[in-house]
Design a protein around this motif. Structure first.
Motif, mmCIF file in Angstrom:
data_model
loop_
_atom_site.group_PDB
_atom_site.id
_atom_site.type_symbol
_atom_site.label_atom_id
_atom_site.label_comp_id
_atom_site.label_asym_id
_atom_site.label_seq_id
_atom_site.Cartn_x
_atom_site.Cartn_y
_atom_site.Cartn_z
ATOM 1 N N LEU A 124 39.996 36.245 45.504
ATOM 2 C CA LEU A 124 39.323 36.813 44.532
ATOM 3 C C LEU A 124 39.390 36.428 43.134
ATOM 4 C CD1 LEU A 124 36.597 38.533 43.933
ATOM 5 C CD2 LEU A 124 38.154 40.436 44.043
ATOM 6 N N THR A 125 38.471 35.334 42.636
ATOM 7 C CA THR A 125 39.028 35.006 41.417
ATOM 8 C C THR A 125 38.019 35.261 40.274
ATOM 9 O OG1 THR A 125 38.126 32.740 41.868
ATOM 10 C CG2 THR A 125 40.525 33.151 42.388
ATOM 11 N N GLY A 126 38.332 35.001 38.850
ATOM 12 C CA GLY A 126 37.389 34.930 37.956
ATOM 13 C C GLY A 126 36.930 33.441 37.460
ATOM 14 N N PRO A 127 36.139 33.334 36.250
ATOM 15 C CA PRO A 127 35.611 32.127 36.002
ATOM 16 C C PRO A 127 36.637 30.862 35.778
ATOM 17 C CG PRO A 127 34.698 33.990 34.780
ATOM 18 C CD PRO A 127 35.683 34.394 35.648
ATOM 19 N N SER A 128 37.700 31.407 35.307
ATOM 20 C CA SER A 128 38.623 30.412 34.976
ATOM 21 C C SER A 128 39.825 30.138 36.212
ATOM 22 C CB SER A 128 39.529 30.951 33.551
ATOM 23 O OG SER A 128 40.075 31.879 33.929
ATOM 24 N N ARG A 129 39.400 30.760 37.396
ATOM 25 C CA ARG A 129 40.012 30.591 38.594
ATOM 26 C C ARG A 129 41.485 31.440 38.501
ATOM 27 N NH1 ARG A 129 40.265 24.054 39.887
ATOM 28 N NH2 ARG A 129 37.870 23.776 40.215
ATOM 29 N N ASN A 130 41.376 32.769 37.430
ATOM 30 C CA ASN A 130 42.513 33.629 37.377
ATOM 31 C C ASN A 130 42.394 34.625 38.454
ATOM 32 O OD1 ASN A 130 39.795 33.994 36.081
ATOM 33 N ND2 ASN A 130 40.761 36.099 35.749
ATOM 34 N N LEU A 131 43.420 34.531 39.325
ATOM 35 C CA LEU A 131 43.452 35.349 40.388
ATOM 36 C C LEU A 131 43.493 36.799 40.388
ATOM 37 C CD1 LEU A 131 43.524 34.949 43.614
ATOM 38 C CD2 LEU A 131 46.355 34.883 43.328
ATOM 39 N N HIS A 132 42.405 37.707 40.888
ATOM 40 C CA HIS A 132 42.343 39.107 40.465
ATOM 41 C C HIS A 132 43.219 39.746 41.722
ATOM 42 C CE1 HIS A 132 39.828 39.194 37.313
ATOM 43 N NE2 HIS A 132 38.928 38.212 37.519
ATOM 44 N N ALA A 133 42.666 39.115 42.843
ATOM 45 C CA ALA A 133 43.304 39.913 44.299
ATOM 46 C C ALA A 133 43.282 38.923 45.523
ATOM 47 C CB ALA A 133 42.555 41.204 44.470
ATOM 48 N N THR A 134 44.136 39.260 46.513
ATOM 49 C CA THR A 134 44.030 38.553 47.672
ATOM 50 C C THR A 134 43.999 39.570 48.838
ATOM 51 O OG1 THR A 134 46.314 38.459 47.971
ATOM 52 C CG2 THR A 134 45.266 36.549 46.745
ATOM 53 N N VAL A 135 43.428 39.029 49.941
ATOM 54 C CA VAL A 135 43.691 39.707 51.124
ATOM 55 C C VAL A 135 43.919 38.958 52.313
ATOM 56 C CG1 VAL A 135 41.223 40.090 51.710
ATOM 57 C CG2 VAL A 135 42.801 41.860 52.592
ATOM 58 N N GLU A 136 44.800 39.216 53.077
ATOM 59 C CA GLU A 136 45.185 38.590 54.499
ATOM 60 C C GLU A 136 44.458 39.284 55.709
ATOM 61 O OE1 GLU A 136 48.793 37.089 56.752
ATOM 62 O OE2 GLU A 136 48.625 35.999 55.019
ATOM 63 N N VAL A 137 43.716 38.666 56.226
ATOM 64 C CA VAL A 137 43.130 39.548 57.435
ATOM 65 C C VAL A 137 43.346 38.831 58.710
ATOM 66 C CG1 VAL A 137 40.775 40.043 58.357
ATOM 67 C CG2 VAL A 137 41.133 39.809 55.841
ATOM 68 N N VAL A 138 43.636 39.683 59.892
ATOM 69 C CA VAL A 138 43.774 39.208 61.158
ATOM 70 C C VAL A 138 42.627 39.704 61.928
ATOM 71 C CG1 VAL A 138 44.970 39.230 63.269
ATOM 72 C CG2 VAL A 138 46.140 39.152 60.948
ATOM 73 N N SER A 139 41.691 39.035 62.291
ATOM 74 C CA SER A 139 40.315 39.433 63.425
ATOM 75 C C SER A 139 40.482 39.059 64.435
ATOM 76 C CB SER A 139 39.056 39.084 62.516
ATOM 77 O OG SER A 139 38.072 39.849 62.613
ATOM 78 N N VAL A 140 40.195 39.776 65.475
ATOM 79 C CA VAL A 140 40.413 39.603 66.897
ATOM 80 C C VAL A 140 39.002 39.205 67.392
ATOM 81 C CG1 VAL A 140 41.070 40.393 69.206
ATOM 82 C CG2 VAL A 140 42.525 40.655 67.248
ATOM 83 N N MET A 141 38.730 38.357 68.228
ATOM 84 C CA MET A 141 37.388 38.155 69.060
ATOM 85 C C MET A 141 37.241 39.380 70.023
ATOM 86 S SD MET A 141 34.483 36.592 69.361
ATOM 87 C CE MET A 141 34.804 35.542 68.000
ATOM 88 N N PHE A 142 36.156 39.955 70.071
ATOM 89 C CA PHE A 142 36.124 41.225 70.839
ATOM 90 C C PHE A 142 34.988 41.116 71.484
ATOM 91 C CE2 PHE A 142 35.597 45.765 70.985
ATOM 92 C CZ PHE A 142 37.187 46.287 71.258
ATOM 93 N N ASP A 143 34.892 41.446 73.048
ATOM 94 C CA ASP A 143 33.812 41.724 73.842
ATOM 95 C C ASP A 143 33.363 43.145 73.826
ATOM 96 O OD1 ASP A 143 32.506 42.476 76.265
ATOM 97 O OD2 ASP A 143 33.078 40.618 77.310
ATOM 98 N N LEU A 144 32.174 42.968 73.340
ATOM 99 C CA LEU A 144 31.679 44.488 73.002
ATOM 100 C C LEU A 144 31.170 45.059 74.198
ATOM 101 C CD1 LEU A 144 29.323 43.097 70.058
ATOM 102 C CD2 LEU A 144 31.580 44.157 69.776
ATOM 103 N N SER A 145 31.077 44.598 75.229
ATOM 104 C CA SER A 145 30.890 45.394 76.537
ATOM 105 C C SER A 145 32.066 45.852 77.139
ATOM 106 C CB SER A 145 30.374 44.613 77.409
ATOM 107 O OG SER A 145 28.906 44.089 76.923
#
Length: 169
Positions: A124-145
């Motif tokens: 997540l950056t601002g107009p001058s590419r200044n870094l406000h925040a980051t998040v690293e996500v692990v997301s799993v493919m999930f069978d909804l049934s």
């Protein structure tokens, strides 16, 4: 973006219509794709005048939906197969506060492609590419049934691997 900067990935990815081009680092290298543009509206800010933490999460969640959708894993794309995503890990780092009215961009990139999961990062950056925040996500493919993890579909794996191959730090 110069024509030579486009890659085979540009043909694979299912970019949202508004996503004009890849995110580019200060050195001119690709560092993922743009998945969100937003403004830190006054109603998103707390008594100290900066964006409240809970809204970072909302912006990151919207970016995640755009990101996996661009890889072929959006809600509409997975509905017929009764598949979805289950986030199992988020690691957030706050770097610089965001003031009311701040213009924001989120760029997203693949960190790792697993058998059943994707690990990706949002910056997540601002107009001058200044870094406000980051998040690293692990997301799993999930069978909804079956309510269980399943292997990533080939089209998603291929798009994620192609994006991973062109990433730089």
């Amino acid at each position: 973006m110069a024509a030579s900067a486009h890659s085979k990935f540009d043909k694979l990815i299912h970019r949202p219509a508004w996503a004009i081009e890849s995110c580019i680092s200060n050195s001119g290298m690709s560092v993922g794709i743009e998945t969100l543009r937003a403004v830190a509206q006054p109603w998103l800010c707390d008594a100290m005048g900066h964006m409240n933490v809970r809204f970072y999460t909302a912006f990151f969640d919207d970016a995640s939906s755009q990101f996996v959708g661009s890889l072929g894993g959006g809600v509409d794309q997975l509905a017929a197969a009764h598949l979805g995503w289950a986030d199992v890990r988020h690691v957030v780092e706050f770097r610089e506060e965001i003031r009311s009215g701040g213009l924001l961009t989120i760029c997203s990139r693949v960190i790792k492609v697993g058998r059943t999961s994707l690990t990706f990062r949002h910056d997540l950056t601002g107009p001058s590419r200044n870094l406000h925040a980051t998040v690293e996500v692990v997301s799993v493919m999930f069978d909804l049934s079956k309510r269980a993890a399943v292997a990533l579909p080939d089209n998603i794996r291929s798009a994620a691997e192609q994006l991973l191959a062109q990433e730089v730090d």
